[in-house]
Design a protein around this motif. Structure first.
Motif, short mmCIF file in Angstrom:
data_model
loop_
_atom_site.label_atom_id
_atom_site.label_comp_id
_atom_site.label_asym_id
_atom_site.label_seq_id
_atom_site.Cartn_x
_atom_site.Cartn_y
_atom_site.Cartn_z
N THR A 142 2.74 -4.00 3.59
CA THR A 142 2.04 -3.13 4.54
C THR A 142 2.77 -1.80 4.69
O THR A 142 2.14 -0.74 4.76
CB THR A 142 1.90 -3.81 5.92
N GLU B 63 -3.08 -9.47 7.87
CA GLU B 63 -2.17 -9.89 6.81
C GLU B 63 -2.92 -10.21 5.51
O GLU B 63 -2.43 -9.98 4.42
CB GLU B 63 -1.39 -11.12 7.26
N ASP C 194 4.36 -7.98 5.41
CA ASP C 194 4.78 -6.82 6.20
C ASP C 194 5.39 -5.73 5.31
O ASP C 194 5.15 -4.54 5.52
CB ASP C 194 5.80 -7.24 7.27
N PHE D 22 -3.23 -7.88 2.61
CA PHE D 22 -2.05 -7.50 1.81
C PHE D 22 -1.53 -8.61 0.91
O PHE D 22 -0.43 -8.52 0.38
CB PHE D 22 -0.94 -7.00 2.75
N HIS E 254 -3.02 -5.45 13.13
CA HIS E 254 -2.48 -6.25 12.02
C HIS E 254 -2.73 -7.74 12.33
O HIS E 254 -1.82 -8.47 12.73
CB HIS E 254 -0.98 -5.95 11.90
#
Ligand code: ARG
Length: 617
Positions: free
Chosen positions: A354, A296, A351, A299, A197
């Protein structure tokens, strides 16, 4: 000069990674044939016998390896204390031990069962352990691969360094622990997707792109090196402190980026790719491979949509304040910021997106986040919010378990936090180079005639092993001392001791010119000739149980401790049991088989830690 890559090409690359990892999940093994361990087999029988006497279905969990006892004339492998059972049943523990022992005695897996006071002591028969040694030889690389979790899927997210910065030493622990845990989960049957990530989005990229236009407006973006970008970024961050114009400029660039400005996105992709090249070189050295690198940035779009949805979501626990403080609250306790005042989505929003992506794409059973302690409270709140918003739940009602696998700090020789910024440590690359050089010197001092090519080949492997062993040796939640001198010490419980014992075994086996095939055909005795032989076979038979325990506790240090003990035991076996010049060919075969099994167990075990073995040291 960096490679030209467009944002569309970047998306295509990541989408193909997703497609590839999805294939893995689709092909998930559904086999039902359960591969158990030796202990599974005899413990099941033990339980069956003890059920009525002890009034329990799980006597196994109280079995321990007893310490050596001077008063006992024999050496039990396991002991079971009767105190708690006796208390529950209102009976005398000594009587209970006697009754239990009588019940167990007919089981042929044990060569001796005896009540000693309030304990029941057990010793496995040599015969069963010798069969186990043969099984190790037969299974080879597959020895210790279990099926407990077959049919289940896990996402392991680890490493996750920040793009457009050097790969710092601070991301080393996540990389090492994550890689090892991924291997342990695989070994117990999970289908694993390894995800990185990457920290590749956020306002800092607005600053970075603005800096390039500010300081080098006439340069082709692809002409910049990583160092050029870092230099301009650092200068911009400095000058911004005094300049509201630059602050505005950085924000403006980020706003354009997040809004999807094609030119800026393409530049961002070039910077991303430049970092990726650097990171990949590190991962190659560490023998780490990811299925996906969904940073990141992947997303951004999803997070914008999700934040809007969250504001309208009706849930008894979940409250979204989006006026002055754009955050999600749960029970006024777990506060997660999802937007900046300017309206940009932040880290947590990505997050949360995700979480939803993982659940909807893979629908896995567990999702592990291998991230340092500093983010513990962040993850606690993040997970609560994700669960309240049911982002980890699928339409069929199944949900993935979110789990933060935290770890402590990396400290320097004097016990201070190691960081890239303070200049106490450089890039990981420099540290690795230094470690390689030191390792090469050490090896050269013992093998003055080794040729240079071979020397460095071995040194590179040993250096990586030393680094990993040093890290995994400590309980992951504790801090780890990063001391190159200590890592390479012979006799200090380091990987050098382990590899040294391994090379010694290899050279014995090479000299004997014995193969697994030959050993499998050999006639073996029914008994060991020494207690150490019995014990080393016992320990190797517990390998699968250790794999299971380590995977369940997400605790590689348990496994390191196990291997360390095994190395010591093998040292004793090597001293006591010679393999050449024996009159008894059956005994010779047994001892050689033990060496061979040890080699297999060490190779497989070190492999689970991602430590390469070497045949010479
Ligand atoms: N890039 C982050 C850092 O360096 C770590 C990312 C952790 N993972 C996550 N899903 N938030 O601090």
């Amino acid at each position: 000069m960096s490679e030209h890559i467009t944002y569309d090409q970047y998306r295509a690359m990541l989408q193909s990674q997703v497609a590839g990892s999805l294939e893995k999940i689709k092909e998930i093994k559904r086999s039902t044939s359960v591969v158990g361990t030796l202990e599974d087999a005899w413990k099941a029988r033990l339980n069956k016998c003890l059920r009525s006497v002890l009034n329990t279905d799980d006597a196994n969990k109280n079995l321990v390896h007893p310490p050596k006892s001077a008063s006992l004339q024999w050496a039990p492998d396991y002991a079971l204390s009767m105190f708690s059972y006796a208390k529950d049943m209102g009976l005398n523990p000594m009587h209970l031990a006697k009754n239990a022992a009588e019940r167990i005695t007919p089981l042929t897996v044990f060569s001796r069962v005896e009540a000693t006071g309030p304990y029941m002591n057990l010793r496995l028969s040599d015969d069963i352990l010798i069969n186990k040694v043969t099984e190790i030889l037969r299974k080879g690389k597959d020895y210790g691969t279990l099926t407990d979790k077959v049919g289940k899927a896990a996402i392991v997210e680890y490493s996750s360094p920040n793009v457009a910065k050097p790969f710092g030493i601070n991301h080393l622990r996540s990389t090492v622990i994550g890689e090892s845990l991924a291997r342990f989960l695989l070994a117990v049957g999970y289908t694993v997707v390894r995800d990185n990530h990457l920290g590749d989005w956020g306002t800092q990229f607005g600053n970075l792109l603005a800096a390039c236009d500010e300081y080098a407006p006439d340069c082709e973006f692809t002409s910049f090196s990583m160092d050029d970008l870092t230099t301009m970024y650092v200068r911009f961050s400095q000058e911004k402190k005094e300049s509201p114009r630059l602050v505005r400029l950085g924000r403006e660039y980020f706003a354009r980026l997040e809004a999807g400005d094609t030119k800026l996105l393409d530049r961002w992709a070039v910077a991303f790719n430049l970092s990726l090249k650097e990171f990949s070189a590190m991962y190659d050295r560490l023998n780490v491979r990811f299925d996906t690198m969904l940073g990141e940035g992947y997303f951004v779009h999803d997070s914008i949509i999700l934040v809007d949805e969250l504001r309208n979501m009706v849930s008894s626990e979940l409250v979204v304040y989006d006026k002055e403080t754009p955050a999600v609250y749960i029970n006024a306790e777990h506060v997660v910021m999802i937007r900046t005042q300017d309206g940009y989505c932040v880290y947590a929003a990505r997050d949360l997106a995700t979480v939803r992506f993982r659940e909807q794409t893979y629908s896995p059973d567990i999702s592990l986040y291998v991230v340092g302690d500093e983010q513990s409270s962040y993850f606690r709140s993040l997970f609560r919010v994700a669960e309240a918003a049911e982002l980890n739940t699928n339409t069929d009602g199944s949900s993935m378990q979110l789990e933060h696998v935290n770890f402590g700090l990396l400290l320097d020789e004097s016990g201070k936090k190691l960081s890239t910024r303070k200049g106490t440590s450089g890039k990981l690359e420099d540290v690795l180079d230094q470690l390689n050089e030191r390792t090469a010197q050490e090896i050269l001092s013992r093998n003055p005639d080794m040729d240079e090519k071979q020397l460095y080949e071995i040194a590179n492997k040993v250096a990586v092993g030393a680094l990993i062993w040093n890290d995994l040796q400590t309980d992951r939640t504790s801090n780890v001392r990063f001391d190159i001198n200590h890592m390479l010490e012979l006799g200090g419980g380091t990987v050098i001791d382990v590899l040294y014992a391994y090379t010694r075994t290899c050279s014995i086996l090479n000299k004997l010119d014995s193969s697994v095939e030959k050993l499998l055909l050999a006639d073996l005795p029914k008994e060991f000739s020494t207690e150490t032989e019995h014990k080393i076979a016992l320990m190797m038979s517990e390998y699968g149980d250790m794999v299971r325990k380590t995977a369940e506790a997400r605790a590689p240090h348990l496994f390191v401790m196990y291997l360390q003990e095994l190395v010591q035991l093998h040292g004793r076996f090597y001293e006591e049991s010679r393999v050449t010049g024996l009159d008894n060919p059956k005994l010779a075969s047994l001892r050689i088989s033990l060496h061979y099994a040890y080699k297999i167990v060490m190779e497989n075990g070190l492999g689970l830690l991602n430590i390469p073995v070497v045949e010479r040291l």
